[in-house]
Design an enzyme around this catalytic site. Structure first.
Site, PDB file in Angstrom:
ATOM      1  CG  HIS A 461      -1.775   1.186   1.389  1.00 24.87           C
ATOM      2  ND1 HIS A 461      -3.110   1.173   1.082  1.00 24.87           N
ATOM      3  CD2 HIS A 461      -1.511   2.458   1.790  1.00 24.87           C
ATOM      4  CE1 HIS A 461      -3.623   2.378   1.285  1.00 24.87           C
ATOM      5  NE2 HIS A 461      -2.678   3.177   1.719  1.00 24.87           N
ATOM      6  CD  GLU A 462       1.472   3.610   3.697  1.00 24.27           C
ATOM      7  OE1 GLU A 462       1.632   4.667   3.051  1.00 24.27           O
ATOM      8  OE2 GLU A 462       0.437   3.390   4.371  1.00 24.27           O
ATOM      9  CG  HIS A 465       0.270   6.242  -0.691  1.00 26.13           C
ATOM     10  ND1 HIS A 465      -0.789   6.881  -1.282  1.00 26.13           N
ATOM     11  CD2 HIS A 465      -0.238   5.644   0.419  1.00 26.13           C
ATOM     12  CE1 HIS A 465      -1.888   6.672  -0.552  1.00 26.13           C
ATOM     13  NE2 HIS A 465      -1.581   5.919   0.476  1.00 26.13           N
ATOM     14  CG  HIS A 468       0.325   9.034  -6.883  1.00 25.43           C
ATOM     15  ND1 HIS A 468      -0.804   9.293  -6.154  1.00 25.43           N
ATOM     16  CD2 HIS A 468       0.117   9.644  -8.073  1.00 25.43           C
ATOM     17  CE1 HIS A 468      -1.647  10.017  -6.885  1.00 25.43           C
ATOM     18  NE2 HIS A 468      -1.107  10.249  -8.051  1.00 25.43           N
TER      19      HIS A 468
HETATM   20 ZN   LIG Z   1      -2.818   5.236   2.018  1.00 27.39          ZN
END
Ligand SMILES: [Zn+2]
Length: 672
Positions: A461-462, A465, A468
């Site tokens: 998940h991290e 990010h 991104h």
């Molecule tokens: Zn998040």
């Protein structure tokens, strides 16, 4: 001696000179950064030249260069590696920085220039990204109160300053409560706990200079304790301490702070002419209105609650069979759920972990990024801010793309949770700047560190990010990387979690830390089949928190938020043995700053899209489909906030999704 925070960082990749920075450097560096920013902003506002995009917006983008740099280092350290000096500096800085931000957005000359440009926007010959940034700057100023006058104007500045103080205090109280509580475990208390839990408890004791084993409120330790400890008395004690964070009375109690924060937010929204804070906050988001948020949450709530109630009945029966009468309680859920998982899916968390070493999962996240986007990772031997943090040079076809820092282990100086942030974000204005991105997690240390399935998801998940940020390719830092609508920002992160479930990825990377053997195929199949296991519980605890957050910010602010919390939970029929994922006194998402206030629903909003986005790869029957990956990068991962989120998603997928893929992904589609 020169202040290393104010020097040009000429070392490799322009990294902050962590080894030379001492806490005493921050105060003077902030002062210098503020002074420089004030002068630059004064110059822009007072310029005798007619406003142009270059002398106003582009100039503003670079006006806070030093301040951004210093703040980038300081706030990352304050979150990941705090100490009393940094905490006191944080308290001192919060009102100062809020006052500075008001000073900028209330600068009439400056706003006059922005407003004038905006009026003439169609005749300025702006590139699309410039037009977007102009629009966003104007919106930010208006929403900050630039068009207010007289008393309202002054009051707005005061409100913001006070809010900054309160949210800093809220976080620090939470950190103090998390740091202070621990439970010493006698050797007999370790019965039934898998080795990794005992190891984590031993490491936690060592960190506190104690012998033996202690249980702490760190999620990576307390959750497995609740899953595995047959000692109902200890589970209750630990659970009650965990959910009491921020509500222990005394100096660190957050309840009064929460009430005051809600009042001030409402006042802020009303000063700007909005009916409620939720209306104000949601306007620039994808959801736009509180009604749209509630609509989505309730579509998910009904099937989730039905599933959770059915599960509760099964778990309670198991407890009765254990000879314990009465109702299933919140501290029983994880324990019986773990037993049921073992029985129904023949899946034991403890059997999975040896295949999920931290290094193996980092390798899985990296290789997935290589196959999708061509990124390569080379570990650097760089001095960072803490010995546990590691850094990698991220390249593509030999070109430097980013520095990625992974800071994975829990420690007392780190706030709880997991997050991604940047020491520096990407931009091209004034010369190409590549980002320095950090993922911070709270995994339990071990030798080697072994992750739970949940931890591995968090890592992916991290890292989503981080992608991104690392793939960002825009001109202005204002819209760089994760600077997008809050209910869009979780799309890249939650989407990336899907690759952890790709059998091929597990086969290659989920290898036993000792033998190097791949996870046996049947264990992998059972693990993947159980992926939707207990989603009634997970969805209920999440949606309940999101609904309480929404209720807090709609209409008049409550005098007693705890009473409102109770009322909301009663109103939706909260199952007895499940509590909110984050109760009000430790709901940092909502109270440690404005980020997720009336925005906790964002994860679910983004999930509607991530389920649908991954389906694009599934429909193509190739999780690494090159053209889809290319579109994903072009329209979403590199685009930052260069367009409205909905427009970006439409370009990627051609349509907006409904809630079905989400319900299916959570195994809730037939529970309605
Ligand atoms: Zn998040």
């Amino acid at each position: 001696m020169a202040n290393p925070l104010l020097e040009d960082w000429t070392g490799e990749f322009g990294m902050p000179p962590f080894g030379r920075i001492v806490d005493e450097d921050f105060g003077p560096a902030f002062e210098a950064g503020l002074e420089e920013a004030r002068a630059a902003i004064r110059e822009i506002g007072e310029s005798p030249e007619a406003p142009t995009f270059a002398n106003t917006i582009a100039a503003l983008e670079l006006a806070e260069k030093t301040l951004d740099r210093v703040a980038g280092v300081f706030f990352n350290l304050a979150g990941a590696d705090s100490n009393p000096a940094r905490e006191s500096m944080q308290r001192e800085l919060a009102p100062k920085l809020a006052a500075f931000s008001s000073e900028v957005t209330m600068n009439a000359a400056l706003y006059g220039r922005i407003a004038e440009l905006w009026e003439r926007r169609d005749s300025l010959g702006l590139a699309p990204e410039e037009a977007r940034v102009l629009d966003l700057y104007r919106r930010m100023f208006v929403r900050a109160g630039a068009e207010l006058s007289g008393e309202a104007r002054e009051r707005m500045a005061k409100v913001k300053e006070r809010l900054a103080v309160l949210s800093t205090q809220f976080s620090q109280n939470l950190l103090a409560d998390e740091r202070d509580w621990f439970l010493e475990l006698e050797p007999a208390d370790l019965d039934g706990l898998p080795g990794f839990v005992a190891d984590g408890a031993k490491a936690a004791a060592e960190e506190r200079g104690l012998q033996g084993h202690v249980l702490t409120l760190n999620r990576s330790l307390i959750v497995p304790f609740l899953q595995f400890s047959p000692r109902r008395d200890l589970r209750e004690k630990a659970y009650e301490a965990w959910v009491a964070r921020g509500a222990n009375g005394g100096e660190t109690d957050n309840r009064a702070l929460a009430a005051e924060i809600l009042k001030l937010r409402e006042e802020r929204a009303r000063l700007l002419g909005y009916g409620s804070f939720a209306e104000y906050k949601l306007e620039p988001e994808m959801a736009k209105t509180p009604a749209a948020v509630r609509d989505l949450l309730m579509q998910v709530w009904r099937p989730a609650r039905a599933k959770a109630e059915a599960d509760a009945a099964v778990l309670e029966r198991m407890m009765h069979e254990d000879g314990i009468n009465g109702r299933l309680e919140a501290w029983d859920w994880r324990y019986y759920s773990e037993k049921r998982r073992k029985a129904e899916h023949d899946l034991d968390e403890a059997a999975v972990k040896p295949y999920l070493s931290l290094d193996a999962m980092i390798g899985a996240a990296f290789e997935t990024a290589k196959r999708l986007f061509g990124l390569e990772f080379r570990e650097l031997d760089a001095a960072l801010y803490h010995p546990d943090a590691r850094a990698w040079d991220v390249t593509r076809n030999g070109r430097h793309m980013a520095v990625f820092i992974g800071d994975y282990f829990a420690r007392a100086s780190k706030r709880s949770g997991a997050w991604c942030s940047a020491f520096r974000s990407q931009r091209k204005l004034g010369g190409e700047v590549r980002p320095i991105v950090v993922n911070v997690c709270n995994f339990a240390k071990g030798d080697p560190a072994l992750l739970s399935w949940d931890d591995a998801r968090t890592l992916f998940h991290e890292f989503g990010h981080a992608l991104h940020q690392m793939l960002s390719d825009v001109t202005f830092s204002f819209i760089s990387g994760t600077s997008v609508a809050r209910d869009f920002v979780e799309l890249p992160s939650q989407l990336y979690e899907h690759w952890l479930e790709v059998p091929e990825v597990l086969e290659r990377h989920a290898r036993h830390w000792r033998t190097g053997e791949s996870m046996p195929e049947d264990l992998r199949d059972r693990l993947l089949k159980a992926a939707t296991y207990d989603q009634g519980f997970a969805t209920v605890e999440y949606v309940a928190s999101a609904l309480v957050d929404l209720a807090f910010h709609e209409g008049a602010a409550p005098d007693d938020p705890m009473a409102v919390q109770e009322k909301v939970l009663a109103g939706i029929g909260m199952p007895h043995a499940i509590r909110m994922r984050h109760a009000t006194p430790h709901f940092a998402h909502v109270f440690s700053g404005d980020g997720y206030s009336s925005g906790y629903y964002s994860y679910m909003w983004s999930e509607v899209m991530d389920a649908d986005a991954f389906a694009a790869f599934e429909e193509a029957e190739d999780p690494f489909h090159p053209e889809i990956a290319e579109k994903l990068e072009r329209y979403i991962l590199s685009a930052g906030g260069s367009e409205e989120a909905e427009a970006l998603y439409l370009k990627f997928r051609g349509r907006m999704p409904g809630v079905e893929a989400l319900l299916k992904g959570r195994g809730l589609h037939d529970a309605a």
